[in-house]
Design a protein around this motif. Structure first.
Motif, PDB file in Angstrom:
ATOM      1  N   TRP A   1      37.000  28.916  42.672  1.00 48.89           N
ATOM      2  CA  TRP A   1      36.363  28.828  43.972  1.00 48.89           C
ATOM      3  C   TRP A   1      37.431  28.784  45.051  1.00 48.89           C
ATOM      4  N   PRO A   2      37.344  29.461  46.162  1.00 46.91           N
ATOM      5  CA  PRO A   2      36.294  30.314  46.701  1.00 46.91           C
ATOM      6  C   PRO A   2      36.552  31.812  46.486  1.00 46.91           C
ATOM      7  N   ILE A   3      37.271  32.144  45.434  1.00 47.15           N
ATOM      8  CA  ILE A   3      37.603  33.544  45.169  1.00 47.15           C
ATOM      9  C   ILE A   3      36.357  34.294  44.688  1.00 47.15           C
ATOM     10  N   MET A   4      36.195  35.518  45.201  1.00 48.73           N
ATOM     11  CA  MET A   4      35.100  36.393  44.757  1.00 48.73           C
ATOM     12  C   MET A   4      35.526  36.974  43.409  1.00 48.73           C
ATOM     13  N   GLY A   5      35.147  36.299  42.348  1.00 49.42           N
ATOM     14  CA  GLY A   5      35.522  36.749  41.011  1.00 49.42           C
ATOM     15  C   GLY A   5      34.495  37.695  40.418  1.00 49.42           C
ATOM     16  N   ALA A   6      34.754  38.067  39.183  1.00 50.06           N
ATOM     17  CA  ALA A   6      33.889  39.027  38.491  1.00 50.06           C
ATOM     18  C   ALA A   6      32.461  38.511  38.316  1.00 50.06           C
ATOM     19  N   GLY A   7      32.293  37.209  38.136  1.00 46.21           N
ATOM     20  CA  GLY A   7      30.943  36.661  37.997  1.00 46.21           C
ATOM     21  C   GLY A   7      30.100  36.942  39.227  1.00 46.21           C
ATOM     22  N   TYR A   8      30.672  36.712  40.391  1.00 45.87           N
ATOM     23  CA  TYR A   8      29.966  36.996  41.645  1.00 45.87           C
ATOM     24  C   TYR A   8      29.703  38.496  41.796  1.00 45.87           C
ATOM     25  N   HIS A   9      30.717  39.303  41.497  1.00 44.69           N
ATOM     26  CA  HIS A   9      30.569  40.732  41.731  1.00 44.69           C
ATOM     27  C   HIS A   9      29.637  41.399  40.709  1.00 44.69           C
ATOM     28  N   THR A  10      29.567  40.849  39.508  1.00 51.73           N
ATOM     29  CA  THR A  10      28.609  41.374  38.528  1.00 51.73           C
ATOM     30  C   THR A  10      27.185  41.164  39.043  1.00 51.73           C
TER      31      THR A  10
END
Length: 192
Positions: free
Chosen positions: A147-156
């Motif tokens: 957090w607060p990085i836009m990781g793969a979980g968010y982008h998926t």
């Protein structure tokens, strides 16, 4: 995955156009770029880097969101990238599998920032390079939970819902504008 590689390789020469044009503008003194941190000092460099990130985050969020909201832009440009809409169809190669104009439009905020924010040129180039790594990373479906990085979980979630998580490096813009969907909460909702 072969289609993703093909689309990415076909678009790659076009992706190089914007950095080439921006370097031409920098070389001709049309931007606010500076060559050395010594020219401005460390404090001003750090403040300008933060401002650069804010402008880029804001610009890419809105560019990405408009590529979804404006139907012709989605249909003729961004849909090329969104054919990878399930977790098992995403891969790091999908991160560069865009219509060339789509990829350029999403990079335009980096260039706009050069005209508004005093920017260290090598930092700008390094951030463009890191963007290529980052975009591959957010399409690999391995959620790092930093957090607060836009990781793969968010982008998926973005690829499967189309209406959430438009952000760039961070989730801040999505959080502020109500488009954030957390992968942890998403998993919890599916279990219910």
């Amino acid at each position: 995955m072969l289609l993703q590689i093909y689309v990415a390789m076909k678009a790659m020469p076009w992706y190089c156009a914007l950095p080439s044009v921006s370097e031409y503008m920098v070389e001709n003194g049309w931007t606010k770029c500076f060559a050395s941190i010594c020219d401005v000092g460390w404090f001003a460099y750090i403040m300008s880097l933060i401002a650069y990130f804010v402008v880029v985050e804001f610009g890419i969020y809105w560019m990405h969101r408009e590529l979804h909201d404006i139907k012709p832009l989605y249909k003729y440009l961004h849909a090329t990238h969104h054919i990878y809409n399930k977790q098992n169809t995403l891969s790091p190669f999908a991160g560069l599998a865009f219509h060339p104009l789509d990829g350029i439009l999403q990079a335009v905020p980096h260039v706009i920032a050069l005209f508004i924010i005093p920017t260290h040129f090598r930092s700008h180039v390094a951030l463009l390079f890191l963007e290529a790594i980052w975009t591959a990373n957010i399409h690999d479906c391995i959620h790092g939970k930093i957090w607060p990085i836009m990781g793969a979980g968010y982008h998926t979630i973005h690829h499967t819902s189309y209406r959430h998580n438009y952000g760039h490096y961070t989730i801040w813009m999505d959080w502020m504008l109500g488009t954030l969907r957390d992968p942890e909460e998403d998993v919890f909702e599916k279990v219910k």
